[in-house]
Motif scaffolding. Sequence first.
Motif, PDB file in Angstrom:
ATOM      1  N   LEU A 163       0.836  -1.208   0.000  1.00  0.00           N
ATOM      2  CA  LEU A 163       0.000   0.000   0.000  1.00  0.00           C
ATOM      3  C   LEU A 163       0.871   1.259   0.000  1.00  0.00           C
ATOM      4  O   LEU A 163       0.598   2.217  -0.720  1.00  0.00           O
ATOM      5  CB  LEU A 163      -0.950   0.007   1.203  1.00  0.00           C
ATOM      6  CG  LEU A 163      -2.076  -1.036   1.175  1.00  0.00           C
ATOM      7  CD1 LEU A 163      -2.942  -0.917   2.440  1.00  0.00           C
ATOM      8  CD2 LEU A 163      -2.965  -0.879  -0.070  1.00  0.00           C
ATOM      9  N   ASN A 164       1.923   1.239   0.817  1.00  0.00           N
ATOM     10  CA  ASN A 164       2.838   2.378   0.838  1.00  0.00           C
ATOM     11  C   ASN A 164       3.564   2.539  -0.495  1.00  0.00           C
ATOM     12  O   ASN A 164       3.767   3.652  -0.975  1.00  0.00           O
ATOM     13  CB  ASN A 164       3.859   2.222   1.977  1.00  0.00           C
ATOM     14  CG  ASN A 164       3.294   2.710   3.301  1.00  0.00           C
ATOM     15  OD1 ASN A 164       3.194   3.908   3.532  1.00  0.00           O
ATOM     16  ND2 ASN A 164       2.889   1.782   4.158  1.00  0.00           N
ATOM     17  N   ARG A 168       5.534  11.648  -0.570  1.00  0.00           N
ATOM     18  CA  ARG A 168       6.043  10.477  -1.302  1.00  0.00           C
ATOM     19  C   ARG A 168       7.210   9.852  -0.547  1.00  0.00           C
ATOM     20  O   ARG A 168       7.245   8.626  -0.345  1.00  0.00           O
ATOM     21  CB  ARG A 168       6.506  10.919  -2.688  1.00  0.00           C
ATOM     22  CG  ARG A 168       7.179   9.832  -3.494  1.00  0.00           C
ATOM     23  CD  ARG A 168       7.962  10.404  -4.669  1.00  0.00           C
ATOM     24  NE  ARG A 168       9.091  11.216  -4.213  1.00  0.00           N
ATOM     25  CZ  ARG A 168       9.822  12.001  -4.997  1.00  0.00           C
ATOM     26  NH1 ARG A 168       9.535  12.103  -6.284  1.00  0.00           N
ATOM     27  NH2 ARG A 168      10.845  12.701  -4.512  1.00  0.00           N
ATOM     28  N   ASP A 169       8.133  10.678  -0.085  1.00  0.00           N
ATOM     29  CA  ASP A 169       9.312  10.145   0.604  1.00  0.00           C
ATOM     30  C   ASP A 169       8.943   9.478   1.927  1.00  0.00           C
ATOM     31  O   ASP A 169       9.576   8.506   2.335  1.00  0.00           O
ATOM     32  CB  ASP A 169      10.349  11.265   0.813  1.00  0.00           C
ATOM     33  CG  ASP A 169      10.913  11.741  -0.527  1.00  0.00           C
ATOM     34  OD1 ASP A 169      10.695  11.036  -1.534  1.00  0.00           O
ATOM     35  OD2 ASP A 169      11.540  12.819  -0.570  1.00  0.00           O
ATOM     36  N   LYS A 170       7.888   9.985   2.555  1.00  0.00           N
ATOM     37  CA  LYS A 170       7.387   9.344   3.780  1.00  0.00           C
ATOM     38  C   LYS A 170       6.921   7.930   3.449  1.00  0.00           C
ATOM     39  O   LYS A 170       7.230   6.971   4.173  1.00  0.00           O
ATOM     40  CB  LYS A 170       6.213  10.174   4.337  1.00  0.00           C
ATOM     41  CG  LYS A 170       6.023  10.068   5.833  1.00  0.00           C
ATOM     42  CD  LYS A 170       4.943  11.033   6.323  1.00  0.00           C
ATOM     43  CE  LYS A 170       3.560  10.521   6.006  1.00  0.00           C
ATOM     44  NZ  LYS A 170       2.475  11.457   6.365  1.00  0.00           N
ATOM     45  N   ALA A 171       6.202   7.789   2.349  1.00  0.00           N
ATOM     46  CA  ALA A 171       5.708   6.460   1.939  1.00  0.00           C
ATOM     47  C   ALA A 171       6.881   5.542   1.580  1.00  0.00           C
ATOM     48  O   ALA A 171       6.880   4.349   1.922  1.00  0.00           O
ATOM     49  CB  ALA A 171       4.739   6.595   0.760  1.00  0.00           C
ATOM     50  N   ILE A 172       7.891   6.105   0.901  1.00  0.00           N
ATOM     51  CA  ILE A 172       9.076   5.294   0.573  1.00  0.00           C
ATOM     52  C   ILE A 172       9.763   4.816   1.851  1.00  0.00           C
ATOM     53  O   ILE A 172      10.147   3.640   1.972  1.00  0.00           O
ATOM     54  CB  ILE A 172      10.071   6.090  -0.314  1.00  0.00           C
ATOM     55  CG1 ILE A 172       9.436   6.394  -1.679  1.00  0.00           C
ATOM     56  CG2 ILE A 172      11.376   5.296  -0.512  1.00  0.00           C
ATOM     57  CD1 ILE A 172      10.310   7.244  -2.605  1.00  0.00           C
ATOM     58  N   ASN A 173       9.891   5.720   2.806  1.00  0.00           N
ATOM     59  CA  ASN A 173      10.516   5.330   4.078  1.00  0.00           C
ATOM     60  C   ASN A 173       9.719   4.236   4.795  1.00  0.00           C
ATOM     61  O   ASN A 173      10.298   3.324   5.386  1.00  0.00           O
ATOM     62  CB  ASN A 173      10.684   6.544   4.998  1.00  0.00           C
ATOM     63  CG  ASN A 173      11.867   7.382   4.558  1.00  0.00           C
ATOM     64  OD1 ASN A 173      12.822   6.860   3.960  1.00  0.00           O
ATOM     65  ND2 ASN A 173      11.816   8.682   4.818  1.00  0.00           N
ATOM     66  N   ASN A 174       8.394   4.345   4.732  1.00  0.00           N
ATOM     67  CA  ASN A 174       7.574   3.267   5.299  1.00  0.00           C
ATOM     68  C   ASN A 174       7.892   1.937   4.628  1.00  0.00           C
ATOM     69  O   ASN A 174       8.001   0.900   5.288  1.00  0.00           O
ATOM     70  CB  ASN A 174       6.083   3.574   5.125  1.00  0.00           C
ATOM     71  CG  ASN A 174       5.621   4.696   6.038  1.00  0.00           C
ATOM     72  OD1 ASN A 174       6.287   5.012   7.023  1.00  0.00           O
ATOM     73  ND2 ASN A 174       4.491   5.293   5.709  1.00  0.00           N
ATOM     74  N   LYS A 226      12.809  -3.775   6.196  1.00  0.00           N
ATOM     75  CA  LYS A 226      13.808  -4.122   7.221  1.00  0.00           C
ATOM     76  C   LYS A 226      13.271  -5.118   8.236  1.00  0.00           C
ATOM     77  O   LYS A 226      14.009  -5.981   8.724  1.00  0.00           O
ATOM     78  CB  LYS A 226      14.267  -2.849   7.946  1.00  0.00           C
ATOM     79  CG  LYS A 226      15.288  -2.054   7.139  1.00  0.00           C
ATOM     80  CD  LYS A 226      15.724  -0.808   7.910  1.00  0.00           C
ATOM     81  CE  LYS A 226      16.729   0.000   7.096  1.00  0.00           C
ATOM     82  NZ  LYS A 226      16.842   1.383   7.622  1.00  0.00           N
ATOM     83  N   THR A 227      11.994  -4.993   8.585  1.00  0.00           N
ATOM     84  CA  THR A 227      11.437  -5.939   9.556  1.00  0.00           C
ATOM     85  C   THR A 227      11.217  -7.313   8.914  1.00  0.00           C
ATOM     86  O   THR A 227      11.154  -8.321   9.602  1.00  0.00           O
ATOM     87  CB  THR A 227      10.074  -5.464  10.120  1.00  0.00           C
ATOM     88  OG1 THR A 227       9.122  -5.442   9.053  1.00  0.00           O
ATOM     89  CG2 THR A 227      10.174  -4.083  10.738  1.00  0.00           C
TER      90      THR A 227
END
Lengths: 313, 313
Positions: free
Chosen positions: A198-199, A280-286, A292-293
């Motif tokens: 979704l992100n 957009r960058d917030k979504a990429i970071n998500n 990573k998890t």
Amino acid sequence: MSFHEVENLTEFLDEVKLKMLNITGSSNKNIIEISDYVLANPGKFIRTQLVFIYGSVIDIEKKKLIELAAAAELIHLSTLIHDDIIDEAKIRRNKPTVIAKWGLKKAILYGDFLYTKTFQALNSLENTQIAEVLISCAEQLIEGEFIQLQNISDKNKEDYFKVIEKKTAILFSGILECLGIHGKLVKEKISSLKKLGLNFGNAFQLNDDLADFFDQLNSGKEKFKDLNEGKITYPIIITMSRADKDSRNNISKLIEEKKFDAVFDEIEKNDGFNLTRLERDKAINNCIEYTKTLFKLDNVELMESFLKNSLKA
Amino acid sequence: MSFHEVENLTEFLDEVKLKMLNITGSSNKNIIEISDYVLANPGKFIRTQLVFIYGSVIDIEKKKLIELAAAAELIHLSTLIHDDIIDEAKIRRNKPTVIAKWGLKKAILYGDFLYTKTFQALNSLENTQIAEVLISCAEQLIEGEFIQLQNISDKNKEDYFKVIEKKTAILFSGILECLGIHGKLVKEKISSLKKLGLNFGNAFQLNDDLADFFDQLNSGKEKFKDLNEGKITYPIIITMSRADKDSRNNISKLIEEKKFDAVFDEIEKNDGFNLTRLERDKAINNCIEYTKTLFKLDNVELMESFLKNSLKA
């Protein structure tokens, strides 16, 4: 499948394209002619890339990855044919759309044909769980189009994300869910994969919204295509939400009068593009956090660079 | 399922309609509105009748018959929504078509929605063989529409039957094939059922062609609907094939000028209606012959009367 089994992405892309050709085979000359045209049109194959990158680190046989990528690309392609009718779009990927080239009737029928062939391919997988996820994505893509028809104007941030979840993000989410199912991952991991998708979809759409104003060569869209179709994209929504009443009315007027360069200036003045990039960058970071998890550290680097490369125009 | 288990056809029809309602459920108000309209529109439910009559004498559980009938009706309904766009039809079953009432965009999307829901239902049956038969029918229905777009004029008898095999007969044939699969019949019997279905479809279409000239109340079609849409039906084809060059040119001119009453007279004069009835009755007789080879004599009588009642306007 591990990394060393796949020589490279190009090879995988070719196999997916071949699969798509096989799935869409027909004895009807007219259909063949349109298929040749549609399938030759490159496109980014972003869905295939997603399958390749994430499918490579989950233990799934290559055959299944190719089938999944082909089905996802074909679902996407089917909706594009009818979307271009609905949006009255003339250009897609730098070439005339199917409706522009073959007219309304054949465009409707060809879209139906592609849908049907895709469902046929899903059925032949004999994996009803995978088919269910992807058919449900198709349903939501259509529902998203319906919602978009209903509220074209006066859209807020919340409406925007509701529509793009259905119109764009859901298929990315569905693809990752299918990878989780194929890889027999536990429920929690599949749930994380869906959220990652979704992100990914949000970032992809926000980036596409920006491309309407900046990047014509890469996207293959006409400049101001979204605006011309009356689509109120994120840069406009976020600008509107910060502007006072007079500015809002002014922007609406400029859009109506199709003075798009002036709309561009208004957005720029109100920092609308930068705010879109931030979102957009917030979504990429998500996406990176979920990655990573989910995966071992030595795989994350590759995925991170894929996310940044494909989601930043 | 044997006859005494099913109280009557009306009850079976109600259960099929309920199943169709369940399958097409949605949370989108717009979709619900159109579904309510489309599903309330009665129609003949000829496909359900076929499932009921033939399914009753083969040993198949009722649940499967209801699922099959609902899927077949929905495939048919899906194609109608888009066919009405392509044929520019304004009336269907005595009511405005979806495109006439909701416009092009929603009609395209609603057709897509119905397709998707139908495939979803087929997938949930977890019987890929049944799904494959019905999806393949959908594919051929679409292909039939394509062929019809290509050769509207100058059609001969052979072209005619090629188109209606795909456009109409194939779904009847598919329904009977599914009954054979459910009933675990031997290959030869399934093959006979398929041929029965093709003949049923031919008779059904020939009867529908006649209705364009005679019977408006029962069919729910506008008078001369086919002619208005430029469809060259069997009564015209057979008349043309018997007329001399001058008559043929005259009929073509009358059709072009939309002087349909005069077209009617020309067909009558050349015995075109009677020849169409003969061709239809030949197909009905073929159905009866196949039925006799397939089923016990005490069941044949009921089927024979069903065939005659439903295929003779």
